[in-house]
Structures are given as structure tokens and as C-alpha cells.
Design a protein around this motif. Structure first.
Motif, short mmCIF file in Angstrom:
data_model
loop_
_atom_site.label_atom_id
_atom_site.label_comp_id
_atom_site.label_asym_id
_atom_site.label_seq_id
_atom_site.Cartn_x
_atom_site.Cartn_y
_atom_site.Cartn_z
N PHE A 239 5.16 -2.44 -10.83
CA PHE A 239 4.99 -0.99 -10.84
C PHE A 239 3.81 -0.55 -11.71
O PHE A 239 3.13 0.42 -11.40
N LYS A 240 3.56 -1.26 -12.79
CA LYS A 240 2.47 -0.88 -13.70
C LYS A 240 1.11 -0.92 -13.01
O LYS A 240 0.19 -0.20 -13.41
N ASN A 241 1.00 -1.73 -11.98
CA ASN A 241 -0.27 -1.87 -11.26
C ASN A 241 -0.29 -1.08 -9.95
O ASN A 241 -1.08 -1.35 -9.06
N GLN A 242 0.60 -0.09 -9.84
CA GLN A 242 0.74 0.67 -8.59
C GLN A 242 0.47 2.15 -8.84
O GLN A 242 1.36 2.99 -8.70
N GLU A 243 -0.76 2.48 -9.15
CA GLU A 243 -1.11 3.87 -9.45
C GLU A 243 -0.98 4.78 -8.23
O GLU A 243 -0.70 5.97 -8.35
N GLU A 244 -1.20 4.24 -7.03
CA GLU A 244 -1.18 5.06 -5.82
C GLU A 244 0.16 5.00 -5.09
O GLU A 244 0.32 5.57 -4.02
N LEU A 245 1.12 4.34 -5.66
CA LEU A 245 2.41 4.16 -5.02
C LEU A 245 3.09 5.52 -4.78
O LEU A 245 3.15 6.35 -5.68
N ASP A 246 3.61 5.73 -3.57
CA ASP A 246 4.35 6.97 -3.35
C ASP A 246 5.75 6.76 -2.77
O ASP A 246 6.52 7.72 -2.62
N ALA A 247 6.12 5.50 -2.47
CA ALA A 247 7.48 5.24 -1.97
C ALA A 247 7.84 3.77 -2.18
O ALA A 247 6.95 2.90 -2.21
#
Length: 345
Positions: A239-247
Motif C-alpha cells: 500500500f505504501k507504494n500505491q499513491e494512485e490506488l483507488d480500489a
């Protein structure tokens, strides 16, 4: 001197009737064997007066039936397995069977140990979620004409009775629910277990992502990391490397619970804006804020189908019953976590 267990022979001597007569009456076959009502009543009244409890092991040796079914899953404490266990237990009880519950932790050595233990105890049948390496052990039970029903997964090269769901279709539809909610960067968090149900869920996710011309984003947590803290550490780093994550789509309910805990720790992820779907529903998901959308397996139907096959196999034990594989559909329960709309550019 401590008095030993009362035997059928003791009862026969006390009532001056044959051991065979006592056995027929206690096994409910008095009428069938044309034993008089007076003798049947005398045996029943006497055994009740002394609070007689039959020796189940000796009884199984005589009749070839223990009236016991083994229900073996990964973790009997898991919400999904526990709910299914209760359904199976209730059905079995109505048919005069008792159920022994055990957990194999998806470990081959533990699975074999449990199978050997219960086989030696002469249980009547096995309902098993198999770990990946016990294909030959299942085959040996079948060769010995022991009723076996697999569920959740089975071995594709082994002719066994099984009850499963269409995991790929369920994951495909759930992923499309997120896509329909305008989510674009949808992660799929699963385990690296190469068993058919987990492969199906991953393939369903990938197919939906491909058809929508989106990029897959998958974390496969090593299944051998049984320690929940290790699992959470791997999810946290992802998660720490998922700045653009939306779902996020979690492939199991325990991964969902780990993930929700971590999302609330991280500043760049907002649980109220993130689309979230869990595979396997849980009462906890209904009261979480926001409530969590989930793929719900048809537990009642699964339990009924498993026991329908098992009871038929037990009834026809002396004749090899044709195997039956049933594939059921799961249901998507939409809640707040997949209804959130992300503004499009």
C-alpha cells in the motif's frame, strides 16, 4: 474396585435373552427382526434404568458404522468455515450422525495425520477442504470405498464428488462492479496458493481488468506466512507504494480484515474514498464504516448439497456411488464501499 463399563453381554445375562436380541433392539431393528413388543420394552426399560451408554467403537466394529462424519477445513475458527460447519452439523444431527470438526491449516502433513487418525477410528465419511498435496491420500480413501466429499476445491485429475462455486465468474462480476463505479486502479490482494479456487479468483479479476483496458495490479502474499503480522507487513509495504490506488479487491475475508486495519493506519489512503470488495462475506462487513461490499458464497445451499451427496454415499456404501460435482453461483452484496464514485477527469 471400580465397576467397568456395562456391556451388551451384561444386559443379556441380566434379562436372560440373547446378545443378538439386545443388539437388534438397541440398533432399532427389533420390529424388523420380529422381536416381540414385550421384549423390546423390557430391553429399553432396563437400559434406561441403568443409564446404559453403548460403546461406540465396539458398535462400529459390529455394524460397520460409527455414525460419525469428519469435517476437515483450513481453519474451523474462520467465519466462513464455522458458518458452514453449523449448517452441516444440523443436517447430520437430523439423520442421526455426529460431526467431528478439525483444522488442517492447509498443511499436507497435518492433513495426512488427521485422515490416518480418523480412518483408524473407523469414521463413516470425510468432508474435506483438501490441502494441495494430499491428492493420493484422497484417492486411497476412495479406493477403500470410504465416502469422501470435497468442497471449495478439488483435484481436477481425480474423480471425486465435490461442491464448489464458480470462483472465476464471481471474481469477474465483483471486479466489474468496481469498474462500473468508475474505479481505475484496482488492486487485487490474494495468496500465492496455486489451488483451483484461488486461481479462479485471480483469473476472474484479470479478465475483467483486461476487458476494461485497465492495468492489473496484484499482490500475492505467500501462503506460508501464516503469522498474521507478517501478512500485514507485506500488505502495508504494498500500500505504501500505491499513491494512485483507488480500489482494492481482497480474495479472502481474513485478507480483507488485515487490509482494512492497515488502510486506516496510512495517511494517503482514505477508507471512505477507496473502493473495497471482499471475497466471502462476514457479519463484521455489515457494521464496518463504510459497510463493505462482498462476494457471498451460498452457504446454506453448499451445506445442503454436500450433505445430500454424503448421505447418499453412506446409504449406498456397499455399492460404489457415481461421483457428482456441483458448481454453484456466488452472490454479490453491494454495500457502501463499492458505491463510492470517483470523479473522472
Amino acid at each position: 474396585m471400580k465397576k467397568g463399563r456395562t456391556s451388551i453381554k451384561d444386559i443379556a445375562n441380566a434379562l436372560n435373552v440373547s446378545v443378538t436380541t439386545i443388539s437388534f433392539v438397541l440398533n432399532g431393528k427389533g420390529k424388523e427382526k420380529k422381536i416381540s413388543d414385550a421384549v423390546i420394552k423390557k430391553v429399553i426399560d432396563y437400559t434406561e434404568s441403568i443409564n446404559y451408554k453403548p460403546n461406540r467403537v465396539a458398535q462400529s466394529l459390529r455394524t460397520g458404522e460409527s455414525k460419525i462424519i469428519v469435517f476437515m477445513v483450513e481453519d474451523i475458527g474462520n467465519y466462513f468455515f464455522a458458518k458452514l460447519a453449523r449448517i452441516i452439523e444440523d443436517i447430520a444431527y437430523k439423520k442421526d450422525y455426529k460431526v467431528l470438526f478439525c483444522s488442517n491449516e492447509n498443511d499436507d502433513a497435518r492433513s495426512r495425520e488427521l485422515i490416518d487418525l480418523f480412518y483408524e477410528r473407523r469414521v463413516d465419511g470425510f468432508i474435506i477442504i483438501p490441502s494441495g498435496g494430499i491428492r493420493n491420500d484422497i484417492a486411497q480413501l476412495i479406493d477403500k470405498n470410504i465416502p469422501v466429499v470435497l468442497f471449495d476445491r478439488y483435484f481436477e485429475d481425480l474423480n471425486t464428488s465435490a461442491v464448489v462455486i464458480n470462483n472465476e465468474d464471481a471474481a469477474f462480476k465483483a471486479t466489474n462492479k468496481l469498474i462500473a463505479g468508475a474505479f481505475k486502479n484496482i488492486a487485487f490482494i490474494t495468496t500465492d496458493a496455486q489451488q483451483m479456487q484461488m486461481r479462479g479468483r485471480l483469473e476472474g479479476y484479470k479478465r475483467a481488468i483486461k476487458e476494461a483496458n485497465l492495468e492489473p495490479n496484484v499482490l500475492q502474499v505467500p501462503y506460508l506466512h501464516l503469522n498474521s503480522e507478517k501478512r500485514k507487513s507485506l500488505i502495508r509495504e504494498f500500500f505504501k507504494n500505491q499513491e494512485e490506488l483507488d480500489a482494492v479487491f481482497f480474495s479472502t475475508n481474513y485478507l480483507t480484515q488485515h487490509g482494512l486495519e492497515i488502510i486506516r493506519e496510512l495517511e494517503h489512503l482514505d477508507v471512505f474514498k477507496l473502493g473495497i470488495v471482499a471475497f466471502d462475506d462476514n457479519d463484521f462487513f455489515k457494521i464496518h464504516s463504510p459497510s463493505i461490499s462482498a462476494v457471498a458464497q451460498p452457504l446454506k445451499q453448499m451445506g445442503e448439497e454436500i450433505m445430500k451427496i454424503m448421505l447418499k454415499m453412506l446409504k449406498e456404501k456397499n455399492n460404489r456411488t457415481p461421483t457428482k460435482q456441483i458448481v454453484l453461483d456466488a452472490r454479490f452484496i453491494e454495500r457502501e464501499s463499492s458505491r463510492i464514485k470517483i470523479p473522472q477527469d
